[in-house]
Write an enzyme that holds these catalytic residues in place. Structure first.
Site, mmCIF file in Angstrom:
data_model
loop_
_atom_site.group_PDB
_atom_site.id
_atom_site.type_symbol
_atom_site.label_atom_id
_atom_site.label_comp_id
_atom_site.label_asym_id
_atom_site.label_seq_id
_atom_site.Cartn_x
_atom_site.Cartn_y
_atom_site.Cartn_z
ATOM 1 N N ASP A 13 0.634 -1.069 -0.003
ATOM 2 C CA ASP A 13 0.130 0.041 0.086
ATOM 3 C C ASP A 13 1.000 1.333 -0.035
ATOM 4 O OD1 ASP A 13 -2.663 1.343 0.876
ATOM 5 O OD2 ASP A 13 -1.133 2.173 2.327
ATOM 6 N N ALA A 67 -4.541 2.507 -0.948
ATOM 7 C CA ALA A 67 -4.429 1.620 -2.034
ATOM 8 C C ALA A 67 -4.863 0.375 -2.080
ATOM 9 C CB ALA A 67 -2.836 1.742 -2.556
ATOM 10 N N ASP A 68 -4.777 -0.467 -0.919
ATOM 11 C CA ASP A 68 -5.115 -1.593 -0.599
ATOM 12 C C ASP A 68 -6.730 -1.686 -0.764
ATOM 13 O OD1 ASP A 68 -2.962 -3.188 -0.130
ATOM 14 O OD2 ASP A 68 -2.793 -2.818 2.014
ATOM 15 N N ILE A 69 -7.490 -0.481 -0.168
ATOM 16 C CA ILE A 69 -8.856 -0.670 -0.235
ATOM 17 C C ILE A 69 -9.424 -0.392 -1.400
ATOM 18 C CG2 ILE A 69 -10.875 0.759 0.558
ATOM 19 C CD1 ILE A 69 -9.093 1.563 3.167
ATOM 20 N N GLY A 74 -8.765 -3.691 -3.441
ATOM 21 C CA GLY A 74 -10.299 -4.690 -2.945
ATOM 22 C C GLY A 74 -11.488 -4.203 -3.516
#
Length: 413
Positions: free
Chosen positions: A153, A185-187, A190
């Site tokens: 991230d 960034a991860d969110i 996802g």
């Protein structure tokens, strides 16, 4: 009979094999699970998902115990069942292939090309299940010069330009690039992965064919730059870091009152007129320095100074009540303790409490999706490592207790 009558959940009847770790992939899996898909989380024996050990903080009561687990792990794994399979040996990879033959979606976030080494790449698995939707989530995607790099991230935030617009202006105390405080960034990756799966399911409904979905943290972060991206590519302007000020609107930020700070957000001239009247400064509406949004942005410092003066004499709670009563967007700057007791959070049931067999009561943020006909259900707490290996292998593959015991004895599961 409609699908909803067959399956009262939005994705009822959809089976997902979640071979992901840390945040982006598990978050996508949790979204699908919240929508009613049957999600099986595949983990490493003994260790499980890396996120289980990313702490402190740890779940209360587990500190120092054999089942010590990070609070982070509870954020993206509810409504799933967990199995442990070592797919490095041929027999373990064979188990995964058998599971794939019985599922609709596979999520994976291994480095590009890793699963193909074990015969578990998309080209391998689509021969077993042509209807399979295979979603790969990586740092930089399946192609391009960065494809073989690992990605996290923080790195995606830096390389995608987010940190160039996050933080205080040059010359201000504490200036310099800064990451967003949540794994944005991860969110985003996802979310895009889950959206991609939903789109592919609809395509499969029409065509009968599965497909490969390529989602990366880097691409996802660039895609969410919005005004930052457009300002440069369409206006030739770098927005840069502006701290708590919005680069294109004013007043839009944090303002001091008698007992702390509040957030005031006016995004157009109509809202500014309401703000001016609410704070007793109707003269601003006719002032050429402030009458239009462009002028207010150009004269941000002077407007901020005058607004701060106008806000003297009342507390946070008083201003929040007064401004909202006058249709001015305004609110507190809450911490987690504030959210726990916020009446809107409570009324909207935004905190989900579940009972875990090892960790006791665990809480997570509710899904923001509210369906009138197929509401999200919270059936399972985040699972313990391999908690459901026996039941899943029995249900999905029809393996007997003796066969499962044999696999365990040989460390395949």
């Amino acid at each position: 009979m409609t699908m909803n009558e067959l399956h009262p959940e939005t994705l009822g009847g959809i089976r997902v094999l979640d071979m992901t770790r840390v945040i982006a992939g598990p978050y996508a899996g949790q979204i699908l699970a919240d929508l009613g898909a049957e999600v099986i989380k595949v983990e490493r024996q003994g260790e499980g998902d890396d996120i289980r050990r990313i702490g402190p903080p740890w779940i209360k009561g587990t500190e120092g115990q054999s089942h010590q687990e990070s609070t982070y792990s509870q954020a993206a794994n509810r409504n799933k069942r967990s199995i442990t399979v070592d797919f490095a040996p041929a027999e373990g990879a064979g188990l995964i292939r058998q599971l794939v033959a019985n599922c609709d979606v596979l999520l994976e976030n291994y480095r590009t090309g890793t699963l193909a080494k074990y015969g578990l790449g998309y080209d391998d698995l689509k021969r077993i299940n042509p209807r399979l939707i295979y979603c790969s989530i990586t740092g930089f995607g399946q192609t391009g010069p960065y494809a073989n790099r690992s990605g996290y991230d923080y790195l995606a935030q830096a390389m995608a330009g987010v940190m160039s617009v996050t933080g205080h202006r040059d010359g201000e105390p504490g200036d310099g690039p800064m990451r967003v405080g949540i794994p944005v960034a991860d969110i985003c990756a996802g979310l895009y992965a889950a959206i991609g799966v939903l789109g592919a399911l609809n395509h499969r409904h029409a065509s009968g064919e599965g497909q490969h979905i390529d989602v990366s943290l880097f691409d996802s972060q660039v895609a969410t730059l919005l005004n930052t991206f457009s300002a440069w590519f369409n206006g030739g302007q770098e927005l840069g870091r502006t701290g708590n000020d919005h680069p294109s609107a004013s007043p839009y930020g944090v303002y001091q009152v008698d007992d702390g700070y509040i957030l005031i957000a006016t995004f157009n001239d109509r809202e500014f007129i309401r703000l001016a009247k609410a704070v007793g400064r109707e003269d601003w509406v006719e002032d050429p320095l402030f009458a239009k949004n462009g002028a207010r942005v150009a004269n941000r410092k002077e407007l901020s100074k005058q607004l701060t003066e106008a806000l003297r004499g009342r507390s946070k709670d008083q201003w929040i009540e007064h401004l909202n009563a006058n249709t001015v967007s305004c609110g507190p700057i809450n911490g987690m303790a504030d959210l726990e007791h916020d009446p809107h959070v409570i009324e909207r049931e935004m905190i989900v409490t579940q009972q875990h067999p090892l960790n006791g009561s665990v809480r997570s943020a509710a899904s923001p999706m509210r369906f009138s006909a197929t509401p999200v259900q919270y059936k399972l707490p985040p699972p313990a490592i391999g908690e459901h290996t026996d039941s899943v292998l029995g249900e999905w593959l029809g393996l007997s207790a003796a066969q499962i015991a044999d696999l365990r004895q040989r460390n395949v599961i």
